[in-house]
Design a protein around this motif. Structure first.
Motif, PDB file in Angstrom:
ATOM      1  N   ASP A  78      -6.061  -6.785  -6.270  1.00  0.00           N
ATOM      2  CA  ASP A  78      -6.751  -7.520  -5.209  1.00  0.00           C
ATOM      3  C   ASP A  78      -7.731  -6.633  -4.467  1.00  0.00           C
ATOM      4  OD1 ASP A  78      -5.461 -10.193  -5.113  1.00  0.00           O
ATOM      5  OD2 ASP A  78      -3.649  -9.020  -4.689  1.00  0.00           O
ATOM      6  N   VAL A  79      -8.759  -7.264  -3.925  1.00  0.00           N
ATOM      7  CA  VAL A  79      -9.656  -6.657  -2.949  1.00  0.00           C
ATOM      8  C   VAL A  79      -9.523  -7.514  -1.700  1.00  0.00           C
ATOM      9  CG1 VAL A  79     -12.036  -6.070  -2.368  1.00  0.00           C
ATOM     10  CG2 VAL A  79     -11.241  -5.830  -4.731  1.00  0.00           C
ATOM     11  N   MET A  80      -9.106  -6.888  -0.612  1.00  0.00           N
ATOM     12  CA  MET A  80      -8.861  -7.617   0.628  1.00  0.00           C
ATOM     13  C   MET A  80      -9.735  -7.056   1.742  1.00  0.00           C
ATOM     14  SD  MET A  80      -4.726  -7.878   0.301  1.00  0.00           S
ATOM     15  CE  MET A  80      -4.528  -6.262  -0.414  1.00  0.00           C
ATOM     16  N   VAL A  81     -10.216  -7.953   2.561  1.00  0.00           N
ATOM     17  CA  VAL A  81     -11.111  -7.566   3.645  1.00  0.00           C
ATOM     18  C   VAL A  81     -10.376  -7.700   4.965  1.00  0.00           C
ATOM     19  CG1 VAL A  81     -13.269  -8.126   4.813  1.00  0.00           C
ATOM     20  CG2 VAL A  81     -13.109  -8.324   2.321  1.00  0.00           C
ATOM     21  N   GLY A  82     -10.398  -6.620   5.725  1.00  0.00           N
ATOM     22  CA  GLY A  82      -9.850  -6.640   7.073  1.00  0.00           C
ATOM     23  C   GLY A  82     -10.978  -6.608   8.077  1.00  0.00           C
ATOM     24  N   HIS A  83     -10.611  -6.472   9.312  1.00  0.00           N
ATOM     25  CA  HIS A  83     -11.626  -6.429  10.364  1.00  0.00           C
ATOM     26  C   HIS A  83     -12.518  -5.202  10.229  1.00  0.00           C
ATOM     27  CE1 HIS A  83     -13.490  -7.145  14.189  1.00  0.00           C
ATOM     28  NE2 HIS A  83     -13.194  -5.918  14.549  1.00  0.00           N
ATOM     29  N   SER A  84     -11.908  -4.048   9.955  1.00  0.00           N
ATOM     30  CA  SER A  84     -12.695  -2.810   9.897  1.00  0.00           C
ATOM     31  C   SER A  84     -12.443  -1.990   8.642  1.00  0.00           C
ATOM     32  CB  SER A  84     -12.414  -1.954  11.139  1.00  0.00           C
ATOM     33  OG  SER A  84     -11.042  -1.627  11.210  1.00  0.00           O
ATOM     34  N   VAL A  87      -9.298  -3.154   1.643  1.00  0.00           N
ATOM     35  CA  VAL A  87      -8.098  -2.682   0.963  1.00  0.00           C
ATOM     36  C   VAL A  87      -8.137  -3.147  -0.486  1.00  0.00           C
ATOM     37  CG1 VAL A  87      -5.571  -2.752   0.883  1.00  0.00           C
ATOM     38  CG2 VAL A  87      -6.755  -2.716   3.094  1.00  0.00           C
ATOM     39  N   VAL A  88      -7.885  -2.217  -1.384  1.00  0.00           N
ATOM     40  CA  VAL A  88      -7.824  -2.512  -2.805  1.00  0.00           C
ATOM     41  C   VAL A  88      -6.406  -2.208  -3.269  1.00  0.00           C
ATOM     42  CG1 VAL A  88      -8.686  -1.859  -5.082  1.00  0.00           C
ATOM     43  CG2 VAL A  88     -10.263  -1.972  -3.130  1.00  0.00           C
ATOM     44  N   THR A  89      -5.782  -3.169  -3.952  1.00  0.00           N
ATOM     45  CA  THR A  89      -4.460  -2.914  -4.514  1.00  0.00           C
ATOM     46  C   THR A  89      -4.583  -2.809  -6.032  1.00  0.00           C
ATOM     47  OG1 THR A  89      -3.884  -5.271  -4.586  1.00  0.00           O
ATOM     48  CG2 THR A  89      -3.220  -4.028  -2.620  1.00  0.00           C
ATOM     49  N   LEU A  90      -3.823  -1.868  -6.569  1.00  0.00           N
ATOM     50  CA  LEU A  90      -3.845  -1.558  -7.996  1.00  0.00           C
ATOM     51  C   LEU A  90      -2.421  -1.416  -8.504  1.00  0.00           C
ATOM     52  CD1 LEU A  90      -6.389   1.392  -7.761  1.00  0.00           C
ATOM     53  CD2 LEU A  90      -6.918  -0.844  -8.701  1.00  0.00           C
ATOM     54  N   HIS A  91      -2.280  -1.468  -9.814  1.00  0.00           N
ATOM     55  CA  HIS A  91      -1.027  -1.105 -10.466  1.00  0.00           C
ATOM     56  C   HIS A  91      -1.367  -0.032 -11.491  1.00  0.00           C
ATOM     57  CE1 HIS A  91       2.158  -1.371 -13.533  1.00  0.00           C
ATOM     58  NE2 HIS A  91       2.900  -1.373 -12.446  1.00  0.00           N
ATOM     59  N   ASN A  92      -0.680   1.102 -11.414  1.00  0.00           N
ATOM     60  CA  ASN A  92      -0.860   2.196 -12.366  1.00  0.00           C
ATOM     61  C   ASN A  92       0.391   2.350 -13.207  1.00  0.00           C
ATOM     62  OD1 ASN A  92      -3.389   2.881 -11.425  1.00  0.00           O
ATOM     63  ND2 ASN A  92      -2.670   4.556 -10.145  1.00  0.00           N
ATOM     64  N   SER A  93       0.177   2.612 -14.488  1.00  0.00           N
ATOM     65  CA  SER A  93       1.312   2.889 -15.362  1.00  0.00           C
ATOM     66  C   SER A  93       0.890   3.906 -16.414  1.00  0.00           C
ATOM     67  CB  SER A  93       1.817   1.608 -16.036  1.00  0.00           C
ATOM     68  OG  SER A  93       0.808   1.053 -16.845  1.00  0.00           O
ATOM     69  N   ALA A  94       1.897   4.569 -16.959  1.00  0.00           N
ATOM     70  CA  ALA A  94       1.692   5.529 -18.050  1.00  0.00           C
ATOM     71  C   ALA A  94       3.031   5.736 -18.737  1.00  0.00           C
ATOM     72  CB  ALA A  94       1.157   6.849 -17.519  1.00  0.00           C
ATOM     73  N   LEU A 106      -5.351   1.204  -1.642  1.00  0.00           N
ATOM     74  CA  LEU A 106      -6.380   2.126  -1.169  1.00  0.00           C
ATOM     75  C   LEU A 106      -7.064   1.462   0.015  1.00  0.00           C
ATOM     76  CD1 LEU A 106      -7.920   2.947  -4.646  1.00  0.00           C
ATOM     77  CD2 LEU A 106      -6.438   4.436  -3.314  1.00  0.00           C
ATOM     78  N   VAL A 107      -7.030   2.114   1.156  1.00  0.00           N
ATOM     79  CA  VAL A 107      -7.651   1.585   2.365  1.00  0.00           C
ATOM     80  C   VAL A 107      -8.964   2.334   2.571  1.00  0.00           C
ATOM     81  CG1 VAL A 107      -7.386   1.162   4.833  1.00  0.00           C
ATOM     82  CG2 VAL A 107      -5.370   1.097   3.327  1.00  0.00           C
ATOM     83  N   PHE A 108     -10.070   1.606   2.504  1.00  0.00           N
ATOM     84  CA  PHE A 108     -11.406   2.190   2.598  1.00  0.00           C
ATOM     85  C   PHE A 108     -12.036   1.898   3.951  1.00  0.00           C
ATOM     86  CE2 PHE A 108     -10.755   1.544  -1.901  1.00  0.00           C
ATOM     87  CZ  PHE A 108     -11.354   2.641  -2.499  1.00  0.00           C
ATOM     88  N   GLU A 109     -12.630   2.934   4.535  1.00  0.00           N
ATOM     89  CA  GLU A 109     -13.464   2.766   5.723  1.00  0.00           C
ATOM     90  C   GLU A 109     -14.895   3.054   5.303  1.00  0.00           C
ATOM     91  OE1 GLU A 109     -12.141   5.035   9.130  1.00  0.00           O
ATOM     92  OE2 GLU A 109     -10.052   4.805   8.471  1.00  0.00           O
ATOM     93  N   VAL A 110     -15.792   2.128   5.595  1.00  0.00           N
ATOM     94  CA  VAL A 110     -17.196   2.273   5.251  1.00  0.00           C
ATOM     95  C   VAL A 110     -17.979   2.478   6.541  1.00  0.00           C
ATOM     96  CG1 VAL A 110     -19.191   1.167   4.162  1.00  0.00           C
ATOM     97  CG2 VAL A 110     -16.893   0.810   3.222  1.00  0.00           C
ATOM     98  N   ARG A 111     -18.836   3.511   6.526  1.00  0.00           N
ATOM     99  CA  ARG A 111     -19.679   3.807   7.692  1.00  0.00           C
ATOM    100  C   ARG A 111     -21.094   4.058   7.205  1.00  0.00           C
ATOM    101  NH1 ARG A 111     -17.509   8.770  10.800  1.00  0.00           N
ATOM    102  NH2 ARG A 111     -16.735   8.698   8.767  1.00  0.00           N
ATOM    103  N   ASP A 112     -22.042   3.442   7.849  1.00  0.00           N
ATOM    104  CA  ASP A 112     -23.460   3.612   7.499  1.00  0.00           C
ATOM    105  C   ASP A 112     -23.716   3.332   6.017  1.00  0.00           C
ATOM    106  OD1 ASP A 112     -23.959   4.426  10.164  1.00  0.00           O
ATOM    107  OD2 ASP A 112     -23.462   6.492   9.656  1.00  0.00           O
TER     108      ASP A 112
END
Length: 136
Positions: A78-84, A87-94, A106-112
């Motif tokens: 999923d790609v989820m949008v919050g106020h600021s 958030v991207v959710t993933l599943h990893n396996s090996a 993964l919580v991303f903060e974007v600036r400029d």
């Protein structure tokens, strides 16, 4: 900016995050560098070689390269949008060198228009540590 000092996420921010993930996946390090804020910080829990606080574009690129070299099977959930944040959710396996099966956010903060911070949250920190220790 809103009156509480936090930037509000918009569709351009989501585009920056998804372009960054595409750059990671395709190992397009030139594009990845262009999408990272000069003061970018990436945190990842645990004690593995990819864990800790990585500061600056080159440290983040080096971490992404190390993760890609591990040949994980990574599936976007999923790609989820919050106020600021985005958030991207993933599943990893090996299966090798040891089994790994984890969910992560993964919580991303974007600036400029650039990714300024990434905070990784894992369902199995010990599993990630074992996986990267076995790669060494």
């Amino acid at each position: 900016m809103t009156d509480n000092g936090f930037a509000t996420v918009d569709s351009a921010d989501v585009g920056v995050v998804t372009a960054l993930l595409a750059g990671f996946r395709s190992e397009d390090w030139s594009t990845v560098r262009q999408l990272l804020h000069p003061g970018v910080v990436w945190t990842l829990p645990g004690t593995s070689s990819v864990s800790g606080r990585k500061e600056g574009v080159e440290a983040v690129v080096d971490t992404a390269r190390a993760i890609n070299a591990a040949t994980l099977n990574s599936r976007l959930r999923d790609v989820m949008v919050g106020h600021s944040t985005v958030v991207v959710t993933l599943h990893n396996s090996a299966d090798q060198p040891v089994e790994l099966d984890e969910s992560l956010a993964l919580v991303f903060e974007v600036r400029d228009g650039l990714v300024a911070a990434v905070s990784t949250h894992l369902s199995d920190v010990e599993g990630l540590d074992r996986f990267y220790a076995a790669l060494a």
